[in-house]
Design a protein around this motif. Sequence first.
Motif, PDB file in Angstrom:
ATOM      1  N   VAL A  94      38.389  48.398  42.977  1.00 53.06           N
ATOM      2  CA  VAL A  94      37.532  47.802  42.696  1.00 53.06           C
ATOM      3  C   VAL A  94      36.060  48.211  43.013  1.00 53.06           C
ATOM      4  N   ARG A  95      35.893  48.446  44.195  1.00 55.16           N
ATOM      5  CA  ARG A  95      34.581  48.908  44.703  1.00 55.16           C
ATOM      6  C   ARG A  95      34.108  50.051  44.056  1.00 55.16           C
ATOM      7  N   ARG A  96      35.009  51.135  43.720  1.00 53.13           N
ATOM      8  CA  ARG A  96      34.630  52.362  43.134  1.00 53.13           C
ATOM      9  C   ARG A  96      34.098  51.980  41.636  1.00 53.13           C
ATOM     10  N   HIS A 114      30.916  40.273  48.327  1.00 51.68           N
ATOM     11  CA  HIS A 114      30.137  39.663  47.290  1.00 51.68           C
ATOM     12  C   HIS A 114      31.214  38.738  46.639  1.00 51.68           C
ATOM     13  N   PRO A 115      31.001  37.409  46.240  1.00 48.93           N
ATOM     14  CA  PRO A 115      32.140  36.672  45.740  1.00 48.93           C
ATOM     15  C   PRO A 115      32.578  37.193  44.191  1.00 48.93           C
ATOM     16  N   ALA A 116      32.003  37.923  43.530  1.00 47.52           N
ATOM     17  CA  ALA A 116      32.138  38.487  42.335  1.00 47.52           C
ATOM     18  C   ALA A 116      33.313  39.400  42.525  1.00 47.52           C
ATOM     19  N   LEU A 117      33.619  40.312  43.366  1.00 47.47           N
ATOM     20  CA  LEU A 117      34.603  41.126  43.747  1.00 47.47           C
ATOM     21  C   LEU A 117      35.957  40.359  43.827  1.00 47.47           C
ATOM     22  N   GLY A 118      35.880  39.179  44.567  1.00 45.74           N
ATOM     23  CA  GLY A 118      37.207  38.480  44.627  1.00 45.74           C
ATOM     24  C   GLY A 118      37.681  37.965  43.445  1.00 45.74           C
ATOM     25  N   ILE A 164      37.109  39.146  40.511  1.00 43.11           N
ATOM     26  CA  ILE A 164      37.428  40.223  39.537  1.00 43.11           C
ATOM     27  C   ILE A 164      38.994  40.590  39.862  1.00 43.11           C
ATOM     28  N   VAL A 165      39.108  40.741  41.445  1.00 45.62           N
ATOM     29  CA  VAL A 165      40.514  41.172  41.762  1.00 45.62           C
ATOM     30  C   VAL A 165      41.319  40.065  41.498  1.00 45.62           C
ATOM     31  N   SER A 166      41.123  38.674  41.576  1.00 43.38           N
ATOM     32  CA  SER A 166      41.921  37.591  41.209  1.00 43.38           C
ATOM     33  C   SER A 166      42.373  37.818  39.677  1.00 43.38           C
ATOM     34  N   ASN A 167      41.351  38.025  39.040  1.00 46.36           N
ATOM     35  CA  ASN A 167      41.429  38.084  37.535  1.00 46.36           C
ATOM     36  C   ASN A 167      42.711  39.259  36.952  1.00 46.36           C
ATOM     37  N   MET A 168      42.297  40.147  37.781  1.00 50.38           N
ATOM     38  CA  MET A 168      43.146  41.372  37.545  1.00 50.38           C
ATOM     39  C   MET A 168      44.532  41.172  37.920  1.00 50.38           C
ATOM     40  N   VAL A 169      44.882  40.652  39.132  1.00 52.80           N
ATOM     41  CA  VAL A 169      46.095  40.253  39.546  1.00 52.80           C
ATOM     42  C   VAL A 169      46.795  39.226  38.524  1.00 52.80           C
ATOM     43  N   ALA A 170      46.221  38.238  37.983  1.00 49.83           N
ATOM     44  CA  ALA A 170      46.627  37.414  36.999  1.00 49.83           C
ATOM     45  C   ALA A 170      47.149  37.884  35.873  1.00 49.83           C
ATOM     46  N   ASN A 171      46.291  38.868  35.120  1.00 50.45           N
ATOM     47  CA  ASN A 171      46.291  39.515  34.235  1.00 50.45           C
ATOM     48  C   ASN A 171      47.661  40.303  34.276  1.00 50.45           C
ATOM     49  N   MET A 172      47.983  40.979  35.381  1.00 54.36           N
ATOM     50  CA  MET A 172      48.891  41.982  35.535  1.00 54.36           C
ATOM     51  C   MET A 172      50.247  41.075  35.381  1.00 54.36           C
TER      52      MET A 172
END
Length: 198
Positions: free
Chosen positions: A75-77, A86-90, A92-100
């Motif tokens: 995600v950082r890359r 930054h809270p945005a990264l958290g 984004i990752v939560s969104n990705m995991v839920a979509n998976m």
Amino acid sequence: MVNLIWVMMAVIGIVFAAANGTMDEVNKAVFESAKEAVTISIGMVSILVFWLGLMAIAERAGLLDKAARLFMPLVRRLFPEVPPGHPALGYIVSNMVANMFGLGNAATPMGIKAMEQLKKLNGGRDEASRSMVTFLAMNTSGITLIPATVISIRMTYGSAAPSEIIGTTIVASTISTIGAVLIDRYYYWKRMRKGRKP
């Protein structure tokens, strides 16, 4: 804008049906569609509750945090403009995991929060930043390991093997995600060559 489009489609459909004398068919279709929507919704509730329950257990067991740490370097890359921590990264990752896990309903609030944070980083401007475009592309095409919503619809309609689409879904969503990232990077590179801001 979307609401206006839906209203216009409904109005045009009703006017067209009235002009052609097919209002009976329209009324029949409306009530049948409403009944079918309720049936699908009830069928989806069970499987969504199951997967959301598993997600809650995984969260309490710390598995989601581990998944977040696993995906954080990637995600950082993909989002180099977002500062580390930054809270945005958290979000984004939560969104990705839920979509998976095919939990679009659970992923949506995280996606909205991520966009809000990315907009703040963009100075509140109306024009989308590079990170916002990248996130939208990834969210739309996201890799799905378990398409829970589609499985529940297949179960509702009596599919003999509702989960047989998992392998196909993984391949298709992986290809679409890689394609989305490549296209996003191509247009970013093209924009930078023209000397514009990211």
